[in-house]
Design a protein around this motif. Sequence first.
Motif, PDB file in Angstrom:
ATOM      1  N   UNK A  13       1.886 -36.834   4.579  1.00 54.62           N
ATOM      2  CA  UNK A  13       1.561 -35.420   4.726  1.00 54.62           C
ATOM      3  C   UNK A  13       0.669 -35.269   5.947  1.00 54.62           C
ATOM      4  N   UNK A  14       1.042 -34.337   6.835  1.00 53.50           N
ATOM      5  CA  UNK A  14       0.379 -34.213   8.130  1.00 53.50           C
ATOM      6  C   UNK A  14      -0.092 -32.780   8.346  1.00 53.50           C
ATOM      7  N   UNK A  15      -1.117 -32.627   9.169  1.00 52.73           N
ATOM      8  CA  UNK A  15      -1.652 -31.299   9.469  1.00 52.73           C
ATOM      9  C   UNK A  15      -0.873 -30.592  10.563  1.00 52.73           C
ATOM     10  N   UNK A  16      -0.380 -31.323  11.533  1.00 47.64           N
ATOM     11  CA  UNK A  16       0.342 -30.744  12.669  1.00 47.64           C
ATOM     12  C   UNK A  16       1.670 -31.485  12.800  1.00 47.64           C
ATOM     13  N   UNK A  17       2.743 -30.849  12.383  1.00 46.95           N
ATOM     14  CA  UNK A  17       4.049 -31.493  12.347  1.00 46.95           C
ATOM     15  C   UNK A  17       4.547 -31.859  13.750  1.00 46.95           C
ATOM     16  N   UNK A  18       4.303 -31.004  14.730  1.00 45.57           N
ATOM     17  CA  UNK A  18       4.743 -31.317  16.098  1.00 45.57           C
ATOM     18  C   UNK A  18       3.997 -32.524  16.658  1.00 45.57           C
ATOM     19  N   UNK A  19       2.687 -32.562  16.450  1.00 42.89           N
ATOM     20  CA  UNK A  19       1.882 -33.700  16.924  1.00 42.89           C
ATOM     21  C   UNK A  19       2.332 -34.992  16.249  1.00 42.89           C
ATOM     22  N   UNK A  20       2.507 -34.934  14.938  1.00 43.99           N
ATOM     23  CA  UNK A  20       2.964 -36.119  14.205  1.00 43.99           C
ATOM     24  C   UNK A  20       4.354 -36.535  14.670  1.00 43.99           C
ATOM     25  N   UNK A  21       5.227 -35.557  14.881  1.00 47.02           N
ATOM     26  CA  UNK A  21       6.570 -35.862  15.353  1.00 47.02           C
ATOM     27  C   UNK A  21       6.566 -36.583  16.682  1.00 47.02           C
ATOM     28  N   UNK A  22       5.744 -36.124  17.607  1.00 51.46           N
ATOM     29  CA  UNK A  22       5.648 -36.796  18.913  1.00 51.46           C
ATOM     30  C   UNK A  22       5.226 -38.246  18.738  1.00 51.46           C
ATOM     31  N   UNK A  30      11.217 -43.578  16.289  1.00 50.04           N
ATOM     32  CA  UNK A  30      12.063 -43.187  15.165  1.00 50.04           C
ATOM     33  C   UNK A  30      12.970 -42.018  15.537  1.00 50.04           C
ATOM     34  N   UNK A  31      14.183 -42.060  15.028  1.00 47.42           N
ATOM     35  CA  UNK A  31      15.167 -41.004  15.289  1.00 47.42           C
ATOM     36  C   UNK A  31      15.131 -39.975  14.160  1.00 47.42           C
ATOM     37  N   UNK A  32      15.158 -38.703  14.533  1.00 46.79           N
ATOM     38  CA  UNK A  32      15.138 -37.617  13.569  1.00 46.79           C
ATOM     39  C   UNK A  32      16.488 -37.484  12.877  1.00 46.79           C
ATOM     40  N   UNK A  33      16.458 -37.437  11.552  1.00 44.48           N
ATOM     41  CA  UNK A  33      17.670 -37.196  10.764  1.00 44.48           C
ATOM     42  C   UNK A  33      17.872 -35.708  10.524  1.00 44.48           C
ATOM     43  N   UNK A  34      16.796 -35.016  10.191  1.00 47.59           N
ATOM     44  CA  UNK A  34      16.811 -33.573   9.984  1.00 47.59           C
ATOM     45  C   UNK A  34      15.380 -33.067  10.068  1.00 47.59           C
ATOM     46  N   UNK A  35      15.238 -31.774  10.342  1.00 47.21           N
ATOM     47  CA  UNK A  35      13.898 -31.203  10.474  1.00 47.21           C
ATOM     48  C   UNK A  35      13.960 -29.699  10.276  1.00 47.21           C
ATOM     49  N   UNK A  36      12.853 -29.147   9.828  1.00 50.17           N
ATOM     50  CA  UNK A  36      12.669 -27.700   9.824  1.00 50.17           C
ATOM     51  C   UNK A  36      11.173 -27.440   9.939  1.00 50.17           C
ATOM     52  N   UNK A  49      14.087 -43.890   4.810  1.00 48.86           N
ATOM     53  CA  UNK A  49      13.750 -42.613   5.444  1.00 48.86           C
ATOM     54  C   UNK A  49      12.251 -42.376   5.310  1.00 48.86           C
ATOM     55  N   UNK A  50      11.620 -42.005   6.414  1.00 49.52           N
ATOM     56  CA  UNK A  50      10.232 -41.580   6.404  1.00 49.52           C
ATOM     57  C   UNK A  50      10.234 -40.062   6.490  1.00 49.52           C
ATOM     58  N   UNK A  51       9.617 -39.416   5.505  1.00 47.02           N
ATOM     59  CA  UNK A  51       9.493 -37.961   5.483  1.00 47.02           C
ATOM     60  C   UNK A  51       8.080 -37.586   5.884  1.00 47.02           C
ATOM     61  N   UNK A  52       7.962 -36.682   6.847  1.00 48.55           N
ATOM     62  CA  UNK A  52       6.672 -36.113   7.220  1.00 48.55           C
ATOM     63  C   UNK A  52       6.681 -34.661   6.773  1.00 48.55           C
ATOM     64  N   UNK A  53       5.771 -34.310   5.883  1.00 51.65           N
ATOM     65  CA  UNK A  53       5.662 -32.939   5.391  1.00 51.65           C
ATOM     66  C   UNK A  53       4.391 -32.304   5.922  1.00 51.65           C
ATOM     67  N   UNK A  54       4.484 -31.023   6.291  1.00 50.39           N
ATOM     68  CA  UNK A  54       3.271 -30.284   6.630  1.00 50.39           C
ATOM     69  C   UNK A  54       2.441 -30.175   5.368  1.00 50.39           C
ATOM     70  N   UNK A  55       1.207 -30.619   5.473  1.00 50.09           N
ATOM     71  CA  UNK A  55       0.307 -30.610   4.324  1.00 50.09           C
ATOM     72  C   UNK A  55       0.233 -29.185   3.743  1.00 50.09           C
ATOM     73  N   UNK A  56       0.410 -29.085   2.426  1.00 51.17           N
ATOM     74  CA  UNK A  56       0.331 -27.800   1.748  1.00 51.17           C
ATOM     75  C   UNK A  56       1.628 -27.016   1.709  1.00 51.17           C
ATOM     76  N   UNK A  57       2.672 -27.474   2.412  1.00 49.34           N
ATOM     77  CA  UNK A  57       3.934 -26.738   2.475  1.00 49.34           C
ATOM     78  C   UNK A  57       4.942 -27.192   1.423  1.00 49.34           C
TER      79      UNK A  57
END
Length: 137
Positions: A13-22, A30-36, A49-57
Amino acid sequence: MPKLGRVIETSLYVDDLDRAGRFYEDVLGLATLTADARFRAYDVGGASVLLLFRRGFTLETVRMPGGTIPPHDGHGPLHIAFAIATEELAKWEQKLGAHGITIEGRTDWSRGGHSIYFRDPDGHLLELATPGLWAIY
């Protein structure tokens, strides 16, 4: 007793999805499988699969045509280990250094494996581990 296979996905769980994605794309490759706007899913070695979720979402049930996903979330620094080949360890150390990432710890395991530890932008402890860490790896 029914048997489990393997872990197919894990979440951070991450605070900034774009920052974590970079970080996960540029540093770890890592290659993106899907994102929103809520999450990103990454292919890890074609085996998990590694899932990164916006914290609280993820605090509400997600309803989809095929069913529902119950709420979940996480707080604080978590830990995840990635498998690497022994001959790749030095290359990873160089790559992390080139990105200004500090290696916080190193361990030589009794079974012959080696691990290095570092943090992602959200403070999660990441480990790169060579074979010989566990009896099964």
